[in-house]
Every structure is written in structure tokens, then in C-alpha cells.
Design a protein around this motif. Structure first.
Motif, mmCIF file in Angstrom:
data_model
loop_
_atom_site.group_PDB
_atom_site.id
_atom_site.type_symbol
_atom_site.label_atom_id
_atom_site.label_comp_id
_atom_site.label_asym_id
_atom_site.label_seq_id
_atom_site.Cartn_x
_atom_site.Cartn_y
_atom_site.Cartn_z
ATOM 1 N N TYR A 31 0.844 -1.198 0.000
ATOM 2 C CA TYR A 31 0.000 0.000 0.000
ATOM 3 C C TYR A 31 0.884 1.255 0.000
ATOM 4 O O TYR A 31 1.583 1.516 0.981
ATOM 5 C CB TYR A 31 -0.872 -0.046 1.262
ATOM 6 C CG TYR A 31 -1.906 1.049 1.425
ATOM 7 C CD1 TYR A 31 -2.362 1.823 0.366
ATOM 8 C CD2 TYR A 31 -2.457 1.282 2.690
ATOM 9 C CE1 TYR A 31 -3.321 2.818 0.552
ATOM 10 C CE2 TYR A 31 -3.425 2.257 2.890
ATOM 11 C CZ TYR A 31 -3.844 3.023 1.815
ATOM 12 O OH TYR A 31 -4.801 3.992 2.019
ATOM 13 N N VAL A 70 -3.368 -6.295 4.912
ATOM 14 C CA VAL A 70 -2.246 -5.753 4.133
ATOM 15 C C VAL A 70 -1.003 -5.797 5.016
ATOM 16 O O VAL A 70 -1.040 -5.363 6.165
ATOM 17 C CB VAL A 70 -2.545 -4.305 3.679
ATOM 18 C CG1 VAL A 70 -1.342 -3.698 2.977
ATOM 19 C CG2 VAL A 70 -3.777 -4.289 2.769
ATOM 20 N N ALA A 315 -4.879 -1.275 -2.342
ATOM 21 C CA ALA A 315 -4.556 -2.330 -1.372
ATOM 22 C C ALA A 315 -5.615 -2.517 -0.279
ATOM 23 O O ALA A 315 -6.160 -3.631 -0.146
ATOM 24 C CB ALA A 315 -3.167 -2.115 -0.785
#
Ligand code: PBG
Length: 324
Positions: A31, A70, A315
């Protein structure tokens, strides 16, 4: 009657799941996060749904992404104009924005993989990734020396992975030697191996106010017509000690992702850049494209081409969609 009926393998969701060749999971995604020294979180006009975070906001957002699955972030700083110089010397400031962000993220989210960008553009009064000579040339070896100091500043502040995005020659080997020389032998290098001179970086440069003041980046970023050159860059990065290699942008360069995948045993990353993200958002805004379906399809396509990991502004959203 046909003997072969490929549709049998598509007849139910369960069978389709069993036969799927390529999967996508939150753990494949990195991300990208923008940060500035201001105390306020500012929505980015050029990147719908993305924000230039304050340090506090950055930590909260990274935690939110972590909780969605993530596992990695990459940081990009918006540096105040007063700190931008032609030699980008702010990259050496151990109390600067990125080192401070790294320390805060490490404290709040100890297992999050912290990736940092190495290049001068956010710090350069010229808006270039390298040092600009009076005649406009980008000075390679002088730049590499500064990039090594930038990488060391990031490693000292706790970066797990250093990601040079500048495309200077010899920087991977030089950064590896600098890191090892200070005892950072466990810090990884993810090289932007094949980074093209792309029109798709526009929204990113808007987010950081980092567009070149003069000229363009075509003397260091790659020509969009080339693929053998990507393999040459790959050979050099492998020889210089890169731990992971990247192709950027992703969507318009899926053939390069495949070529690099076939030519290396290193993990391959692809960067779905700001313009790719914006294009999908804008199309969805028109009402004619379903954002979730189109975004997930674009990400699976990048994985199918051969990417192990994907840098994408989708993400956290993708992680949320995948969890349903
Ligand atoms: C700068 C850098 C750029 C991006 C990542 N690192 C822009 C550029 O080269 O001008 C672009 C990322 C994006 O567009 O999402 N070294």
C-alpha cells in the motif's frame, strides 16, 4: 456431440475455485502512502480515495490496512518547498519526515513491512530523481552517492526494504555496499528494475508536487518501446545484489512482467501506478464500470502475468473486497 467440454470446469463456483490458476490475496499487496509534515489529513484531488496523511493519520491508516490483511506499505513524502534544494540534501536528515514516519509506524505496528522509496524527486527543487547539472544533464554518479546516504538514513530509522526508484546506473550495488558497510546486511533492496518514462505518473506528481521543473525523465527512465532493455537492467540488478525486482507501470507493461518473471528466480513486483488507479476510478465514476470488479480483475491480471507482489493504491479496498 463434442468430446471435450471445457465448460465442465466452469459449471459451479466450487469447481471454478478448484481449477483457478492464479489467486490474489491481501498479503500480495503493498500500500503506497503519502505523508506530509502538516497536522491535517488532506484528501488528494488527483487520487480519489487517497490522502496526504499527517503523521498521526498515517499511523491510523497503516493500522487500518494491517487489520484488513495488508502486510506492507511504501512511503512517499511531500516535502515543504523551503526544504527542497538542487542537491536534495534533506534526504540525509535523520529527524526528517520519512525517518519520523518510520519510527512511528514501527512503534504502532511492529510487524508491518516498511518499504521506503529512494530517489531525490520529492526533495529536489528541480523535481528530478537525480542531481541536475547547469546544462540540464542528470548527473549519475554524484546522484548515486546521495542515494546511498538516503538509503542509510532510512535504514537507521527502521526501514525493512529500500526501494530505489531513480533509475541511476549502479545504484543497487552502491546502496548494497553502503548498507552492508554500516551493518544493515539484513535490510533488503527492492529495485525498480524496469521503470518506464510513463505518462501514467501524473496524479502521483500532483500528490507530491514533484513534477520536473524543466525537461522530462527520459534520460533515466526507460523508453516505452523497449523490452530487451528491461532484461539488461534485470541482469545488472541481479549482479548488483537486488533481492526483489520491479516493473513499473504494471497494466500497460504486462509483457515486461512476464519477460522478467521468466528471466529471474527473484520475486517480481509490479507497480499499478497512480494513473492506472485514477483511470479505473474515473471510468467507474462515469457509471459504466464496476470499480470493485474492474480493480480486482486488473490485479489478478498483473498476478497472472507473473508478479508475486503488487504495489497498488487499491490495497486496503481490495483486501476488504477479498475478505467478503
Ligand atoms: C519517483 C517515483 C514516481 C513514482 C514512484 N516513485 C514518479 C516519477 O518517477 O515521476 C510514481 C508512482 C505512481 O505514479 O503511482 N521516483
Amino acid at each position: 456431440m463434442p468430446l471435450h467440454r471445457p465448460r465442465r470446469n466452469r459449471k459451479s463456483a466450487a469447481i471454478r475455485d478448484l481449477c483457478r490458476e492464479t489467486t490474489l490475496s491481501a498479503a500480495d499487496l503493498v500500500y503506497p502512502l503519502f505523508v506530509h509534515a502538516d497536522g491535517v489529513d488532506t484528501a488528494l484531488e488527483s487520487l480519489p480515495g487517497q490522502t496526504r496523511w499527517s503523521l498521526d493519520g498515517l499511523v491510523t491508516e497503516a493500522r487500518r490496512a494491517w487489520d484488513l490483511g495488508v502486510r506492507a506499505v511504501v512511503l512517499f513524502p511531500k516535502i515543504e518547498d523551503a526544504l527542497k534544494t538542487s542537491d536534495g540534501r534533506e534526504v540525509r536528515n535523520g529527524d526528517g519526515l520519512i525517518p519520523e514516519a518510520l519510527r512511528r509506524l514501527r512503534a504502532a505496528c511492529p510487524d508491518l513491512c516498511l518499504i521506503t522509496d529512494v530517489a531525490l524527486d520529492p526533495y529536489s527543487s528541480d523535481g528530478h530523481d537525480g542531481i541536475v547539472a547547469p546544462d540540464g544533464r542528470i548527473l549519475n554518479d554524484e546522484t548515486v552517492a546521495v542515494l546511498c546516504e538516503q538509503a542509510l538514513t532510512q535504514a537507521r530509522a527502521g526501514a525493512d526494504v529500500i526501494a530505489p526508484s531513480d533509475m541511476m546506473d549502479g545504484r543497487v550495488g552502491a546502496i548494497r555496499a553502503a548498507l552492508d558497510g554500516e551493518g544493515f546486511s539484513e535490510v533488503s533492496i527492492l529495485s525498480y528494475t524496469a521503470k518506464y518514462a510513463s505518462a501514467f505518473y501524473g496524479p502521483f506528481r500532483g500528490a507530491l508536487d514533484s513534477a520536473p521543473k524543466a525537461g522530462d525523465k527520459r534520460t533515466y527512465q526507460m523508453d516505452p518501446g523497449n523490452c530487451r532493455e528491461a532484461l539488461r537492467e534485470l541482469e545488472l540488478d541481479e549482479a548488483e545484489g537486488a533481492d526483489m525486482v520491479m516493473v513499473k507501470p504494471a497494466g500497460p507493461y504486462l509483457d515486461i512482467v512476464r519477460d522478467v518473471r521468466e528471466a529471474t528466480n527473484l520475486p517480481v513486483a509490479a507497480y499499478q501506478v497512480s494513473g492506472e488507479y485514477l483511470a479505473l476510478h474515473a471510468a467507474a465514476q462515469s457509471g459504466w464500470l464496476d470499480l470493485e470488479a474492474a480493480a480486482l480483475e486488473s490485479l489478478v491480471g498483473i498476478r497472472r502475468a507473473g508478479a508475486d507482489l503488487i504495489f497498488t493504491y487499491f490495497a486496503p479496498a481490495a483486501a476488504g473486497w477479498l475478505a467478503r
